[in-house]
Scaffold this motif. Structure first.
Motif, mmCIF file in Angstrom:
data_model
loop_
_atom_site.group_PDB
_atom_site.id
_atom_site.type_symbol
_atom_site.label_atom_id
_atom_site.label_comp_id
_atom_site.label_asym_id
_atom_site.label_seq_id
_atom_site.Cartn_x
_atom_site.Cartn_y
_atom_site.Cartn_z
ATOM 1 N N ASN A 51 0.829 -1.212 0.000
ATOM 2 C CA ASN A 51 0.000 0.000 0.000
ATOM 3 C C ASN A 51 0.863 1.262 0.000
ATOM 4 O O ASN A 51 0.494 2.287 -0.582
ATOM 5 N N HIS A 52 2.041 1.180 0.649
ATOM 6 C CA HIS A 52 2.965 2.321 0.638
ATOM 7 C C HIS A 52 3.546 2.522 -0.764
ATOM 8 O O HIS A 52 3.694 3.661 -1.225
ATOM 9 N N LEU A 53 3.839 1.428 -1.443
ATOM 10 C CA LEU A 53 4.348 1.513 -2.817
ATOM 11 C C LEU A 53 3.305 2.112 -3.742
ATOM 12 O O LEU A 53 3.620 2.919 -4.628
ATOM 13 N N HIS A 54 2.043 1.717 -3.551
ATOM 14 C CA HIS A 54 0.970 2.289 -4.372
ATOM 15 C C HIS A 54 0.834 3.785 -4.116
ATOM 16 O O HIS A 54 0.536 4.565 -5.040
ATOM 17 N N GLU A 55 1.056 4.210 -2.871
ATOM 18 C CA GLU A 55 0.996 5.629 -2.554
ATOM 19 C C GLU A 55 2.136 6.391 -3.241
ATOM 20 O O GLU A 55 1.932 7.507 -3.747
ATOM 21 N N LEU A 56 3.330 5.771 -3.270
ATOM 22 C CA LEU A 56 4.443 6.398 -3.988
ATOM 23 C C LEU A 56 4.138 6.501 -5.481
ATOM 24 O O LEU A 56 4.479 7.505 -6.128
ATOM 25 N N ARG A 57 3.478 5.486 -6.024
ATOM 26 C CA ARG A 57 3.099 5.526 -7.448
ATOM 27 C C ARG A 57 2.111 6.664 -7.703
ATOM 28 O O ARG A 57 2.200 7.369 -8.721
ATOM 29 N N ARG A 58 1.167 6.842 -6.783
ATOM 30 C CA ARG A 58 0.207 7.932 -6.921
ATOM 31 C C ARG A 58 0.909 9.286 -6.905
ATOM 32 O O ARG A 58 0.603 10.169 -7.718
ATOM 33 N N GLN A 59 1.879 9.425 -5.967
ATOM 34 C CA GLN A 59 2.627 10.677 -5.901
ATOM 35 C C GLN A 59 3.411 10.922 -7.187
ATOM 36 O O GLN A 59 3.519 12.054 -7.653
ATOM 37 N N ARG A 60 3.951 9.843 -7.751
ATOM 38 C CA ARG A 60 4.746 9.983 -8.983
ATOM 39 C C ARG A 60 3.893 10.489 -10.145
ATOM 40 O O ARG A 60 4.357 11.304 -10.952
ATOM 41 N N THR A 61 2.638 10.046 -10.209
ATOM 42 C CA THR A 61 1.777 10.450 -11.326
ATOM 43 C C THR A 61 1.350 11.908 -11.252
ATOM 44 O O THR A 61 0.779 12.440 -12.207
ATOM 45 N N LEU A 62 1.617 12.561 -10.133
ATOM 46 C CA LEU A 62 1.258 13.977 -9.995
ATOM 47 C C LEU A 62 2.213 14.884 -10.764
ATOM 48 O O LEU A 62 1.916 16.067 -10.964
ATOM 49 N N TYR A 63 3.366 14.353 -11.186
ATOM 50 C CA TYR A 63 4.389 15.157 -11.860
ATOM 51 C C TYR A 63 4.542 14.714 -13.309
ATOM 52 O O TYR A 63 4.507 13.523 -13.622
ATOM 53 N N ASN A 64 4.727 15.700 -14.194
ATOM 54 C CA ASN A 64 4.845 15.403 -15.629
ATOM 55 C C ASN A 64 6.263 15.058 -16.042
ATOM 56 O O ASN A 64 6.464 14.371 -17.047
ATOM 57 N N ASN A 65 7.278 15.514 -15.304
ATOM 58 C CA ASN A 65 8.656 15.204 -15.670
ATOM 59 C C ASN A 65 9.482 14.965 -14.410
ATOM 60 O O ASN A 65 9.083 15.344 -13.301
ATOM 61 N N LEU A 66 10.649 14.334 -14.605
ATOM 62 C CA LEU A 66 11.483 13.949 -13.472
ATOM 63 C C LEU A 66 12.034 15.146 -12.713
ATOM 64 O O LEU A 66 12.272 15.080 -11.509
#
Length: 275
Positions: A3-18
């Motif tokens: 569930n923590h990994l899924h939360e990190l994935r959600r946070q990652r999708t908030l940004y368009n570039n690295l």
């Protein structure tokens, strides 16, 4: 945890570039590989039904070095670590062994009645018992606090970061007031076990407070532990306890300290049957 990994994935999708990626604890040098690494780890968790993963204190280079040392099993590395610490911090080996023997005896009785223990827990308790006086050379009064600090910051080869923190928590509470919150932050399956290991180590150190040899301690069969949830009863040979007033006084004080921690510890005596 997944569930923590899924939360990190959600946070990652908030940004368009690295370059915009801002996640607490993520170094700039790791931004380029973060997304791909996260995807791989999530896939591993989901494919193999992994519940949780712990961080190791070492890295690949440490693993390679250990692998080159005669293929020694993990228990040997841990024993080497214990032996090295005993020498480095001037721990009395016989005292440590006696406390460990009694602590494991009590813990075995705890496991038989609670059925929540693991072999790994026995290893952690044995290590904590062997190293519980690691802070003695700094000062007797606060030796448990010194010991906890040393164990948290000392290299314990063969133990993971989580195991080292567990050992430090047990040793840091082996005397004096009990900090119940010391088990917080650990996996739920380990949290209650840590508190039980603290209790048996505290009792074992009191039974060996006179620092003498085993013949002066009741035989293992005469030290009984009875459980009723958090209510513990220790049964000891009446004659032996009467002849060891210091132990008797310390056990009474320990019952009070455990009462302050919302636990109950009763001391009962039994008469040795004549043959």
């Amino acid at each position: 945890r997944l569930n923590h990994l899924h939360e990190l994935r959600r946070q990652r999708t908030l940004y368009n570039n690295l370059q915009e990626l801002k996640i607490i604890g993520l170094a700039a040098s790791r931004q380029a590989i973060f997304t791909s690494g996260l995807a791989i780890v999530i896939a591993l968790f989901e494919s193999f039904d992994i519940e949780s993963m712990n961080l190791a204190g070492g890295a690949l280079r440490e693993g390679l070095i250990y692998g080159m040392i005669d293929d020694q099993p993990l228990d040997d590395r841990r024993n080497q670590t214990i032996t090295r610490c005993i020498k480095q911090f001037h721990i009395q080996p016989l005292q440590a062994q006696q406390v460990a023997h009694t602590a494991l005896s009590l813990y075995r009785q705890f496991c038989e009645q609670s059925q929540i223990c693991s072999l790994d827990s026995r290893t952690l308790l044995h290590t904590a018992a062997m190293l519980h006086e690691i802070g003695m050379h700094i000062g007797y009064k606060n030796q448990h606090a010194h010991a906890q600090y040393i164990l948290m910051h000392h290299d314990l080869a063969g133990f993971t970061k989580l195991q080292k923190e567990c050992i430090a928590a047990i040793v840091g509470n082996h005397k004096g007031d009990i900090t119940i919150s010391c088990s917080e932050g650990f996996p739920e399956s380990l949290s209650k076990d840590i508190l039980a290991m603290i209790r048996v180590l505290r009792i074992a150190t009191i039974l060996h407070i006179k620092r003498n040899h085993m013949p002066n301690l009741p035989n293992e069969a005469n030290i009984k532990l009875l459980l009723d949830e958090d209510n513990w009863t220790i049964k000891l040979d009446q004659t032996w306890l009467s002849n060891n007033k210091l132990v008797q006084a310390e056990l009474a004080n320990e019952a009070w300290l455990q009462h302050k921690a919302k636990w109950h510890l009763a001391i009962e005596t039994t008469k040795t049957e004549s043959v």
